[in-house]
Scaffold this motif. Sequence first.
Motif, short mmCIF file in Angstrom:
data_model
loop_
_atom_site.label_atom_id
_atom_site.label_comp_id
_atom_site.label_asym_id
_atom_site.label_seq_id
_atom_site.Cartn_x
_atom_site.Cartn_y
_atom_site.Cartn_z
N GLY A 49 45.71 57.84 56.32
CA GLY A 49 46.48 56.85 55.57
C GLY A 49 46.89 55.66 56.42
O GLY A 49 46.38 55.44 57.53
N ASP A 50 47.83 54.86 55.90
CA ASP A 50 48.19 53.58 56.50
C ASP A 50 48.67 53.67 57.94
O ASP A 50 48.46 52.75 58.73
N PHE A 51 49.35 54.75 58.30
CA PHE A 51 49.95 54.86 59.63
C PHE A 51 49.19 55.82 60.54
O PHE A 51 49.73 56.33 61.51
N SER A 52 47.92 56.07 60.23
CA SER A 52 47.18 57.09 60.96
C SER A 52 46.94 56.72 62.42
O SER A 52 46.92 57.61 63.29
N ASP A 86 49.67 67.15 58.10
CA ASP A 86 49.30 65.77 57.83
C ASP A 86 49.97 65.31 56.54
O ASP A 86 49.66 65.81 55.45
N ASP A 87 50.91 64.35 56.65
CA ASP A 87 51.59 63.86 55.45
C ASP A 87 50.84 62.71 54.78
O ASP A 87 51.30 62.18 53.77
N GLN A 88 49.71 62.31 55.34
CA GLN A 88 48.85 61.28 54.76
C GLN A 88 49.57 59.95 54.57
O GLN A 88 49.24 59.16 53.69
N ARG A 93 54.91 63.46 50.35
CA ARG A 93 54.27 64.53 51.08
C ARG A 93 55.10 64.94 52.30
O ARG A 93 55.22 66.13 52.62
N VAL A 94 55.69 63.95 52.99
CA VAL A 94 56.46 64.29 54.20
C VAL A 94 57.67 65.15 53.84
O VAL A 94 58.05 66.06 54.59
#
Length: 408
Positions: A49-52, A86-88, A93-94
């Motif tokens: 995701g965006d912060f990977s 992994d919260d994606q 999700r987190v």
Amino acid sequence: MRPTHRLQATITAGTLTLVLAASGCAGGSGSEDSSDDSIVIGVSLPLTGDFSEPGKGVERGYKAWAKIVNDKGGLLGRKVELKILDDQSNADRVVSDYEQLIGRDEVDLVFGPFSTRLVVPSARVAEEYGMLFVEPAGAAPEVFDQGFKNLFYAAPAIANDHYNHLADHILALPANERPKTVAYAAMDDPFAQGTAYGLKDKLEKGGIKTVVDEVYPPNTTDFGSIAAKIADSRADMVVGGSQYQDGVNLIVALQQLNYQPKMAAFSTAPTEPEFAKAIGNKTEGILAPTGYTQKADYPSNKEFVEKYTKQFGKAPEEDEANAYTTGQVVAAAVEAADCASQDPDCQSKLVDWLRGNEVETVVGPLKWDDKGRPQSAHMIQQWIDGEIQIVLPEAQKETDLVHPKPAW
């Protein structure tokens, strides 16, 4: 979204892989050697995701900490194991991840995720369970306005204070050298905006005019229109409240328009190892705040750099260092309180000890106020002769700040 049962299967498989990797890195042994007496630490990170990109850096920092601790015998004589989900890069999700880690998996301790967007909701979960919550990347003011009692930020300064040294430097310049106009562009993200607007507030109070103030969504990839506004303004200085890819894309768009500011400052992006190549190696004069340098002579930093480099084949950057610092802070509390479990008395001891003590870390000595805000400041780095170097404050600088900025 996928059906719930398929989603749970994905999480479970991903968790197993990461737990084995962490225990293998940490202790040099596979899962068959794991002990029921291990201290299990639960973490949710944006590995996709965006912060990977920074999320993976934080993961490496946590794994480096676990390996170094376990190579020395663990905490309280017990092996440390990381259980990473992994919260994606997703706030919903987190939340479910930390509820699973604490409530169902009954981990002994937790570390925080990356990004203010994920820290705030996950910190609420930890608070509900009465768990100590040390985090490496939630620096925006809103993190500390929630009334959290158990949260501590493991870095030198909150987002709004990242540019304090640069603001002081600019406002101390002679009037004929000081920038008169500034263009700001910031991701719609509490951390990114906090860094840019912390500087904005200080410069405006000093009489420096804002001529562009743009906020863009996190998934923005086309920066043509924002870059055009900045170029058309002919601002003396440009400030980007950025993470990584957005900062790169904005700089490339500005380069294509041949906009040449006298100063350029961007958060996060310029400190990433891939940055120079990503913008065509046109880095000269770009400024960025940082809470970490590999060259710092703090007692534990030499060991961290040496062993991290051996483990991962490259030297650590700021995200990795803040994650490692998170481990150091929690470990100091665990050793002082002589406990590591979800027991309420233990968690209370951990929190109380950190409230009243200073911890030596790879980013320097850290202590916190009653809201978990660190009481220090970030350094300012600048790209000079193809290398990023510390230029502020005076006591820590490696070279002099270059002004005006060379053309890119």
